[in-house]
Design a protein around this motif. Structure first.
Motif, PDB file in Angstrom:
ATOM      1  N   LYS A  15      -4.600 -40.150  34.736  1.00  0.00           N
ATOM      2  CA  LYS A  15      -5.658 -40.238  35.920  1.00  0.00           C
ATOM      3  C   LYS A  15      -5.269 -39.361  36.833  1.00  0.00           C
ATOM      4  CE  LYS A  15      -8.895 -43.398  34.848  1.00  0.00           C
ATOM      5  NZ  LYS A  15      -9.282 -44.631  34.902  1.00  0.00           N
ATOM      6  N   ILE A  16      -3.837 -39.567  36.765  1.00  0.00           N
ATOM      7  CA  ILE A  16      -3.158 -38.786  38.195  1.00  0.00           C
ATOM      8  C   ILE A  16      -2.047 -37.671  37.500  1.00  0.00           C
ATOM      9  CG2 ILE A  16      -0.741 -38.934  39.548  1.00  0.00           C
ATOM     10  CD1 ILE A  16      -1.014 -41.724  39.048  1.00  0.00           C
ATOM     11  N   GLY A  17      -2.076 -37.438  36.141  1.00  0.00           N
ATOM     12  CA  GLY A  17      -1.737 -35.936  35.292  1.00  0.00           C
ATOM     13  C   GLY A  17      -2.853 -35.454  35.685  1.00  0.00           C
ATOM     14  N   THR A  18      -4.008 -36.381  35.300  1.00  0.00           N
ATOM     15  CA  THR A  18      -5.327 -35.219  35.207  1.00  0.00           C
ATOM     16  C   THR A  18      -5.542 -34.447  36.716  1.00  0.00           C
ATOM     17  OG1 THR A  18      -6.502 -36.707  33.965  1.00  0.00           O
ATOM     18  CG2 THR A  18      -7.897 -34.528  35.055  1.00  0.00           C
ATOM     19  N   ALA A  19      -5.827 -35.493  37.786  1.00  0.00           N
ATOM     20  CA  ALA A  19      -5.632 -35.024  39.188  1.00  0.00           C
ATOM     21  C   ALA A  19      -4.720 -33.434  39.538  1.00  0.00           C
ATOM     22  CB  ALA A  19      -5.390 -35.655  40.549  1.00  0.00           C
ATOM     23  N   PHE A  20      -2.770 -33.886  39.045  1.00  0.00           N
ATOM     24  CA  PHE A  20      -2.537 -32.631  38.865  1.00  0.00           C
ATOM     25  C   PHE A  20      -2.732 -31.539  38.103  1.00  0.00           C
ATOM     26  CE2 PHE A  20       1.157 -35.429  40.425  1.00  0.00           C
ATOM     27  CZ  PHE A  20       1.736 -34.928  41.765  1.00  0.00           C
ATOM     28  N   GLU A  21      -3.493 -31.960  36.947  1.00  0.00           N
ATOM     29  CA  GLU A  21      -3.641 -30.530  36.671  1.00  0.00           C
ATOM     30  C   GLU A  21      -4.490 -30.114  37.223  1.00  0.00           C
ATOM     31  OE1 GLU A  21      -4.529 -32.024  33.015  1.00  0.00           O
ATOM     32  OE2 GLU A  21      -1.841 -32.401  32.493  1.00  0.00           O
ATOM     33  N   GLU A  22      -5.638 -30.431  37.594  1.00  0.00           N
ATOM     34  CA  GLU A  22      -6.805 -29.739  37.890  1.00  0.00           C
ATOM     35  C   GLU A  22      -7.064 -29.039  39.953  1.00  0.00           C
ATOM     36  OE1 GLU A  22      -9.762 -32.930  37.808  1.00  0.00           O
ATOM     37  OE2 GLU A  22     -10.178 -32.762  35.955  1.00  0.00           O
ATOM     38  N   HIS A  23      -5.824 -30.405  40.578  1.00  0.00           N
ATOM     39  CA  HIS A  23      -5.595 -29.436  42.164  1.00  0.00           C
ATOM     40  C   HIS A  23      -4.576 -29.261  42.418  1.00  0.00           C
ATOM     41  CE1 HIS A  23      -9.565 -31.734  42.487  1.00  0.00           C
ATOM     42  NE2 HIS A  23      -9.089 -32.074  41.520  1.00  0.00           N
ATOM     43  N   ALA A  24      -3.667 -29.413  41.509  1.00  0.00           N
ATOM     44  CA  ALA A  24      -2.320 -29.302  41.946  1.00  0.00           C
ATOM     45  C   ALA A  24      -1.490 -28.495  40.912  1.00  0.00           C
ATOM     46  CB  ALA A  24      -1.587 -29.967  43.094  1.00  0.00           C
ATOM     47  N   PRO A  25      -2.031 -27.571  39.387  1.00  0.00           N
ATOM     48  CA  PRO A  25      -0.826 -27.331  38.223  1.00  0.00           C
ATOM     49  C   PRO A  25       0.424 -26.576  38.878  1.00  0.00           C
ATOM     50  CG  PRO A  25      -2.837 -25.344  39.284  1.00  0.00           C
ATOM     51  CD  PRO A  25      -3.259 -26.882  40.766  1.00  0.00           C
ATOM     52  N   ILE A  26       0.403 -26.363  40.122  1.00  0.00           N
ATOM     53  CA  ILE A  26       2.023 -25.645  39.764  1.00  0.00           C
ATOM     54  C   ILE A  26       2.452 -26.402  40.396  1.00  0.00           C
ATOM     55  CG2 ILE A  26       3.107 -24.058  41.424  1.00  0.00           C
ATOM     56  CD1 ILE A  26       0.835 -22.478  41.882  1.00  0.00           C
ATOM     57  N   GLN A  27       2.051 -27.380  41.274  1.00  0.00           N
ATOM     58  CA  GLN A  27       3.348 -28.789  41.430  1.00  0.00           C
ATOM     59  C   GLN A  27       3.269 -29.529  40.175  1.00  0.00           C
ATOM     60  OE1 GLN A  27       0.673 -27.709  43.425  1.00  0.00           O
ATOM     61  NE2 GLN A  27       1.757 -28.185  45.641  1.00  0.00           N
ATOM     62  N   GLY A  28       1.838 -29.823  39.717  1.00  0.00           N
ATOM     63  CA  GLY A  28       2.359 -30.920  38.395  1.00  0.00           C
ATOM     64  C   GLY A  28       3.092 -29.800  36.987  1.00  0.00           C
ATOM     65  N   LYS A  29       3.085 -28.917  37.039  1.00  0.00           N
ATOM     66  CA  LYS A  29       3.975 -27.175  36.384  1.00  0.00           C
ATOM     67  C   LYS A  29       5.624 -28.181  36.732  1.00  0.00           C
ATOM     68  CE  LYS A  29       5.735 -23.093  34.694  1.00  0.00           C
ATOM     69  NZ  LYS A  29       5.920 -21.556  34.836  1.00  0.00           N
ATOM     70  N   CYS A  30       6.140 -28.213  38.034  1.00  0.00           N
ATOM     71  CA  CYS A  30       7.106 -28.449  38.441  1.00  0.00           C
ATOM     72  C   CYS A  30       7.004 -30.200  37.950  1.00  0.00           C
ATOM     73  CB  CYS A  30       7.130 -28.351  40.305  1.00  0.00           C
ATOM     74  SG  CYS A  30       7.550 -26.638  40.912  1.00  0.00           S
ATOM     75  N   ILE A  31       6.852 -30.510  38.782  1.00  0.00           N
ATOM     76  CA  ILE A  31       6.948 -32.156  38.543  1.00  0.00           C
ATOM     77  C   ILE A  31       7.125 -32.214  36.463  1.00  0.00           C
ATOM     78  CG2 ILE A  31       5.675 -34.496  37.630  1.00  0.00           C
ATOM     79  CD1 ILE A  31       4.308 -33.660  40.442  1.00  0.00           C
ATOM     80  N   LEU A  32       6.439 -31.524  35.492  1.00  0.00           N
ATOM     81  CA  LEU A  32       7.346 -32.030  34.180  1.00  0.00           C
ATOM     82  C   LEU A  32       7.877 -31.334  33.779  1.00  0.00           C
ATOM     83  CD1 LEU A  32       3.390 -30.344  32.913  1.00  0.00           C
ATOM     84  CD2 LEU A  32       4.487 -32.641  32.793  1.00  0.00           C
ATOM     85  N   GLN A  33       8.290 -29.767  34.859  1.00  0.00           N
ATOM     86  CA  GLN A  33      10.030 -29.197  34.758  1.00  0.00           C
ATOM     87  C   GLN A  33      11.248 -30.701  34.745  1.00  0.00           C
ATOM     88  OE1 GLN A  33      10.330 -26.388  36.557  1.00  0.00           O
ATOM     89  NE2 GLN A  33       8.994 -24.704  34.978  1.00  0.00           N
TER      90      GLN A  33
END
Length: 74
Positions: A15-33
């Motif tokens: 659920k946290i992953g989905t929230a990042f993908e939907e609402h903060a994709p740039i930050q999500g990309k950095c976290i994935l890196q």
């Protein structure tokens, strides 16, 4: 502790992953890196403790095993 981590990994982390993908994709990309780097450096340790890997966008948790009689704010 493993049961708690398994519960978080199964029900909360996605659920946290989905929230990042939907609402903060740039930050999500950095976290994935950052997560990819962690996996490269700690791959062996994570194989020993599979419940520590929360999958991608959620990879940290703080927990205290015992209770505390002192009330405080985090």
């Amino acid at each position: 502790m493993d049961n708690l981590l398994h519960f978080i990994k199964t029900y909360i982390a996605p659920k946290i992953g989905t929230a990042f993908e939907e609402h903060a994709p740039i930050q999500g990309k950095c976290i994935l890196q950052a997560n990819a780097r962690v996996l490269r450096l700690l791959k062996h340790d994570l194989k020993l403790h599979l419940s520590l890997f929360m999958g991608g966008l959620f990879f940290a948790i703080a927990a205290k095993e015992a209770g505390s009689e002192i009330i405080y704010l985090d």
